[in-house]
Design a protein around this motif. Structure first.
Motif, mmCIF file in Angstrom:
data_model
loop_
_atom_site.group_PDB
_atom_site.id
_atom_site.type_symbol
_atom_site.label_atom_id
_atom_site.label_comp_id
_atom_site.label_asym_id
_atom_site.label_seq_id
_atom_site.Cartn_x
_atom_site.Cartn_y
_atom_site.Cartn_z
ATOM 1 N N GLY A 104 -3.008 4.600 5.348
ATOM 2 C CA GLY A 104 -3.738 5.441 6.311
ATOM 3 C C GLY A 104 -5.237 5.174 6.249
ATOM 4 O O GLY A 104 -5.909 5.066 7.286
ATOM 5 N N GLN A 105 -5.761 5.052 5.039
ATOM 6 C CA GLN A 105 -7.191 4.736 4.883
ATOM 7 C C GLN A 105 -7.502 3.341 5.422
ATOM 8 O O GLN A 105 -8.512 3.141 6.102
ATOM 9 C CB GLN A 105 -7.591 4.833 3.410
ATOM 10 N N THR A 163 0.841 -1.198 0.000
ATOM 11 C CA THR A 163 0.000 0.000 0.000
ATOM 12 C C THR A 163 0.872 1.243 0.000
ATOM 13 O O THR A 163 1.981 1.241 0.531
ATOM 14 C CB THR A 163 -0.917 0.045 1.249
ATOM 15 N N SER A 164 0.341 2.303 -0.570
ATOM 16 C CA SER A 164 1.014 3.592 -0.499
ATOM 17 C C SER A 164 0.751 4.173 0.892
ATOM 18 O O SER A 164 -0.042 3.625 1.674
ATOM 19 C CB SER A 164 0.475 4.532 -1.580
ATOM 20 N N LEU A 165 1.391 5.277 1.206
ATOM 21 C CA LEU A 165 1.207 5.898 2.517
ATOM 22 C C LEU A 165 -0.253 6.309 2.729
ATOM 23 O O LEU A 165 -0.843 6.033 3.779
ATOM 24 C CB LEU A 165 2.139 7.102 2.660
ATOM 25 N N ASP A 166 -0.864 6.933 1.718
ATOM 26 C CA ASP A 166 -2.275 7.329 1.827
ATOM 27 C C ASP A 166 -3.188 6.107 1.916
ATOM 28 O O ASP A 166 -4.137 6.085 2.693
ATOM 29 C CB ASP A 166 -2.695 8.182 0.622
ATOM 30 N N GLY A 167 -2.905 5.099 1.116
ATOM 31 C CA GLY A 167 -3.710 3.885 1.129
ATOM 32 C C GLY A 167 -3.643 3.177 2.469
ATOM 33 O O GLY A 167 -4.655 2.687 2.986
ATOM 34 N N THR A 184 -3.593 2.306 -3.480
ATOM 35 C CA THR A 184 -3.514 3.738 -3.221
ATOM 36 C C THR A 184 -4.789 4.297 -2.600
ATOM 37 O O THR A 184 -4.768 5.421 -2.108
ATOM 38 C CB THR A 184 -3.205 4.521 -4.510
ATOM 39 N N ALA A 185 -5.872 3.538 -2.601
ATOM 40 C CA ALA A 185 -7.125 3.994 -2.003
ATOM 41 C C ALA A 185 -7.976 2.789 -1.607
ATOM 42 O O ALA A 185 -8.009 1.805 -2.327
ATOM 43 C CB ALA A 185 -7.889 4.887 -2.967
#
Length: 149
Positions: A78-79, A72-76, A144-145
């Motif tokens: 976090g979600q 996962t990306s950092l934003d992904g 990413t989301a």
């Protein structure tokens, strides 16, 4: 009656990159066959289905969220962490096992896959949607989301 054994000479073929011409797995998997390795084309349907299964396991608490951190990306992440924190996919009882419906996916571009899946937990039904993108110089797929309802 005696068994007749025929001795076959052992012939070793040296190939650049250390690949075994017989196609056997190397002793050290990380020492991949660089000369014979070709970039694999991704199958969006298989990629989305595998990730959906892992994602639902994290959201229901069957798998720790840290196992998906590198995917996962950092934003992904976090979600995902906030969805786990609020218990987006709580089990109705201890015997309720999540059942995934068909994964619906689409590729808006060659390096992105958007997918959603219906998750049945006992009497409750949830929807999970996510986006995977190819990132970095190695082209690793990362989420990413994430959204769940």
């Amino acid at each position: 009656m005696t068994a007749h054994l025929t001795a076959r000479p052992h012939r070793r073929v040296h190939t650049p990159g250390g690949c075994d011409p017989a196609g056997r797995r190397p002793r050290r998997p990380r020492a991949a066959c660089t000369a014979a390795a070709t970039p694999r084309e991704h199958d969006p349907r298989a990629l989305a289905a595998r990730f959906a299964h892992q994602l639902v396991e994290v959201l229901t608490g069957a798998r720790p969220s840290g196992q998906l951190m590198r995917h996962t990306s950092l934003d992904g992440y976090g979600q995902l962490a906030s969805l786990v924190r609020v218990g987006a996919l709580r089990r109705g009882g201890s015997a309720d096992r999540p059942r995934l419906g068909p994964v619906h996916d689409r590729s808006p571009s060659p390096d992105a896959v958007e997918a959603c899946v219906r998750v049945d937990l006992g009497r409750r039904h949830h929807m999970v949607a996510f986006r995977l993108e190819q990132r970095g110089p190695a082209g690793q797929w990362q989420c990413t989301a994430v959204e769940a309802r």
